[in-house]
Enzyme design. Structure first.
Site, PDB file in Angstrom:
ATOM      1  N   CYS A  91      -6.566   0.787   3.118  1.00 22.68           N
ATOM      2  CA  CYS A  91      -7.599   1.844   3.065  1.00 22.68           C
ATOM      3  C   CYS A  91      -7.554   2.752   1.878  1.00 22.68           C
ATOM      4  CB  CYS A  91      -7.515   2.785   4.433  1.00 22.68           C
ATOM      5  SG  CYS A  91      -7.690   1.660   5.693  1.00 22.68           S
TER       6      CYS A  91
ATOM      7  N   ASN B 214     -12.010  -3.361   0.592  1.00 26.33           N
ATOM      8  CA  ASN B 214     -10.969  -3.702   1.695  1.00 26.33           C
ATOM      9  C   ASN B 214     -11.581  -3.819   3.141  1.00 26.33           C
ATOM     10  OD1 ASN B 214      -8.178  -3.552   2.974  1.00 26.33           O
ATOM     11  ND2 ASN B 214      -8.574  -1.560   3.611  1.00 26.33           N
ATOM     12  N   GLU B 215     -11.557  -2.769   4.095  1.00 25.75           N
ATOM     13  CA  GLU B 215     -11.921  -3.223   5.266  1.00 25.75           C
ATOM     14  C   GLU B 215     -13.482  -2.848   5.341  1.00 25.75           C
ATOM     15  OE1 GLU B 215      -9.436  -1.791   8.213  1.00 25.75           O
ATOM     16  OE2 GLU B 215      -8.469  -3.622   8.150  1.00 25.75           O
TER      17      GLU B 215
ATOM     18  N   GLU C 297       1.042  -1.094   0.033  1.00 22.78           N
ATOM     19  CA  GLU C 297      -0.132   0.014   0.212  1.00 22.78           C
ATOM     20  C   GLU C 297       0.903   1.207   0.026  1.00 22.78           C
ATOM     21  OE1 GLU C 297      -2.868   0.309   3.393  1.00 22.78           O
ATOM     22  OE2 GLU C 297      -3.887   1.744   2.355  1.00 22.78           O
TER      23      GLU C 297
END
Ligand code: AHR
Length: 657
Positions: free
Chosen positions: A244, A375-376, A46
């Site tokens: 994120c 993602n989350e 990331e």
């Protein structure tokens, strides 16, 4: 043996009692339990902590296209005497939405003396002695004749490399100006100075400087030392672009892969969400140029033999931030992005996106096999969106395995809701995340022993042991790594359930990080693998093909006397690969029984990763404080004895065929 808790330097860990009774570990190489997927150990990438811009993407010029919110951030204008408007930021607006700004430089000898623009780089520029540096810039000559003096400066302002370039007078189209020069000195925090001479008006954009020694010497490429760290791990996959970053603060700031491919000057820069996410680690100059975009990502995977594992936005922005969602009936563009990415990776050159890939230099497909959606993300909003993606993607691409998020936590109501819902939807992989203290990792070593053996598989997509009372790179201490090594025995032992795992985040710049711990720390010239890096590397490079039982008194070794073990065989080389963690401070002895095998090579390879002190870290000054050491050991007798040092992670390779 009785376990007692010790408190040393604020760290709680387990210790055995004083007696050092010899235990027997029974390995059963002829009873394979599960295949270990070639993708088992991978990496998570990331652009956080200056991982891409200012990190692995080797561009040395910060704000090269004047698109930061403050267009001259990173640049210093020097002019004696000052003349208003000699450097003017122009905005082409609609005519060039992806890269609207450029700088117009007016050089007028009558009004001013020397005029220079100096770029400070990303926390300076790391410069190597005798290395070639490649300068380039886009320009238009509006009028007159301007010469350009390109100089590399050391911290004191001394010139350590230079070249003089002559833009063509009358050049009215954006044109590339290029020049190369060698540096006469090594400098950790260099700068680039552009001196404008002559008389006239010149427009400049995409001012760029790359070292010659990028990975595979690719122009405009990646830092070779950082890529080498990844290549050395032999990762099974690379998860990209996060994290994120996939979600964005809001949907407008989400990661959109289509804006990261094609010519670099047409890739639209956006603010990096980690720029302002943590006020205590604010990084106002953190933007995403996407010089490392999806093509370069696929190419990297290709180079290092890893499967690509892209994660795409599912129509939801970060739920810790704006939490924006796309209405269900407006999801199609997001689904199209996923379908088009598959075409970009795998389609032939007659397809729209396959053609772009071929034009960018890779006519062969990248063989994408997996894709993450979200993602989350969590809650019913996520589940309903994921199912729409699943239906659309499986209809067109049943061959692509889909990965779904289980949210931010590995337990609790949110996790249970998604875990249940996703399993009911027969999702291929469920992505679990855990950033937890070391105790969690020691205690959760049996986490997967009772997971369902059929149905959805687990992708441990982000995890790291977070020590307390520590910050920055000191969080990456030996205790954290040791607890991860112990926990991973439980993942390998359950390789039928857990088929992929990746530590997160991957990179951090000592001078520009937002989140710690991280696997690999860098400055502008050096890389430092953390103890956790070496744990990951030992797992990935000693993967084996099938797990086999490793039992103490008939039970898995998962914390008894602070010992943890997993065993595998490598069918190709005919080896047993045994991994044992001793998380106690004392040396322990272990008798090895290899069941069903009468003969094995009497000499085995033993790799040990250890430190007497749980707070030991690797640093720029001492990058090898915790590093694996391999030696040959003799396996004497029918039940050879293994000596396990206190606080050690051990890998044995025993040839039995
Ligand atoms: O790894 C850092 C962050 O942790 C990731 O961006 C996010 O997915 C998680 O919360």
């Amino acid at each position: 043996m009785k376990l007692k808790k010790l408190l040393i330097s604020g760290l709680i860990f387990l210790s055995i009692g004083a007696s050092a009774q010899v235990k027997q570990l029974t390995i059963k190489p002829h009873q394979p339990l599960a295949q270990i997927s070639p993708t088992m150990w991978g990496v998570f990438f990331e652009d956080i902590n200056m991982g891409a811009d200012g990190g692995i993407y080797a561009e040395l010029v910060k704000n090269r296209s004047f698109e930061f919110f403050k267009p001259l951030m990173g640049w210093k204008l020097h002019q004696e005497p000052f003349s208003e408007g000699s450097v003017l930021i122009q905005n082409r607006g609609e005519a060039h939405t992806n890269n609207p700004r450029y700088a117009r430089v007016t050089v007028d000898k009558r009004k001013q003396g020397q005029l220079t623009l100096t770029n400070e780089g990303f926390r300076g520029m790391g410069i190597k002695k005798d290395l070639r540096y490649d300068f380039s810039m886009l320009y238009k000559m509006i009028s007159g004749k301007v010469e350009l003096l390109v100089e590399l400066l050391d911290q004191k302002g001394g010139v350590i490399g230079s070249t003089k370039l002559s833009p063509v007078a009358g050049q009215q189209q954006w044109t590339k100006l290029e020049g190369a020069f060698k540096s006469a000195a090594r400098e950790e925090k260099g700068a680039l100075r552009l001196g404008f001479e002559g008389e006239g008006i010149i427009d400049i954009d995409m001012v760029s400087l790359f070292p010659e020694d990028t990975w595979k010497k690719r122009p405009g490429g990646m830092r070779a030392d950082m890529v080498q760290m990844l290549a050395d791990m032999k990762p099974g996959f690379v998860r990209f672009p996060g994290g994120c970053i996939v979600e964005g603060f809001d949907l407008a700031q989400r990661y959109q892969w289509k804006k990261t491919v094609g010519p670099v000057e047409e890739r639209q820069l956006i603010i990096n969400r980690w720029n302002y996410e943590f006020p205590h680690r604010s990084t106002p100059d953190y933007f995403q140029t996407f010089g490392l975009g999806f093509f370069e990502y696929f190419q990297l995977c290709d180079d290092i033999g890893a499967e690509p594992l892209p994660i795409l936005n599912c129509g939801m922005a970060c739920q810790f931030n704006s939490g924006e969602v796309v209405p269900l009936d407006q999801l199609q563009p997001y689904i199209d992005d996923a379908l088009d990415l598959i075409e970009f990776a795998n389609g032939n050159a007659s397809t729209k996106w396959g053609k772009l890939r071929a034009e960018m230099g890779h006519p062969q497909p990248f063989h994408l096999k997996m894709l993450g959606v979200g993602n989350e993300n969590w809650g019913p909003q996520y589940l309903e969106r994921f199912k729409i993606f699943q239906k659309a993607l499986k209809e067109k691409h049943p061959e692509i395995k889909l990965i779904a998020s289980s949210g931010t936590d590995p337990q609790g109501a949110k996790f249970d809701f998604l875990n249940k819902g996703l399993r009911a939807a027969h999702v291929d992989f469920i992505d679990e995340h855990y950033y937890r203290p070391p105790q969690f990792f020691f205690e959760q070593v049996k986490r997967y022993d009772n997971y369902p053996r059929n149905g959805s598989k687990v992708f441990a997509g982000e995890y790291a042991s977070h020590t307390q009372g520590t910050s920055g790179a000191t969080r990456n201490n030996w205790l954290a790594a040791l607890s991860e090594a112990a926990f991973l025995t439980g993942l390998e032992r359950n390789a039928d359930v857990v088929q992929m795992a990746s530590y997160a985040p991957l990179f951090a710049h000592y001078d520009g990080w937002q989140w710690a711990p991280d696997l690999i720390w860098v400055d502008n010239l050096n890389v430092v693998g953390s103890p956790s890096y070496y744990v990951q590397k030992l797992y990935a490079t000693n993967r084996g093909t099938e797990t086999v039982p490793a039992l103490l008194n008939g039970a898995v070794l998962a914390g008894q006397d602070s010992l943890y073990a997993t065993a595998a065989i490598d069918a190709a080389s005919g080896e047993i690969i045994l991994k044992i963690v001793n998380a106690s401070p004392e040396q322990q002895k272990m008798e090895l029984e290899i069941e069903g095998i009468r003969k094995w090579e009497p000499v085995a390879a033993h790799t040990i990763l250890t430190s007497e002190n749980l707070t030991t870290v690797n640093s720029l000054k001492d990058p090898a404080a915790v590093q694996p050491k391999t030696a040959s050991i003799r396996l004497a007798g029918k039940k050879p004895t293994l000596l396990l040092k206190g606080y050690s992670f051990n890998v044995y390779r025993i040839k039995y065929r």
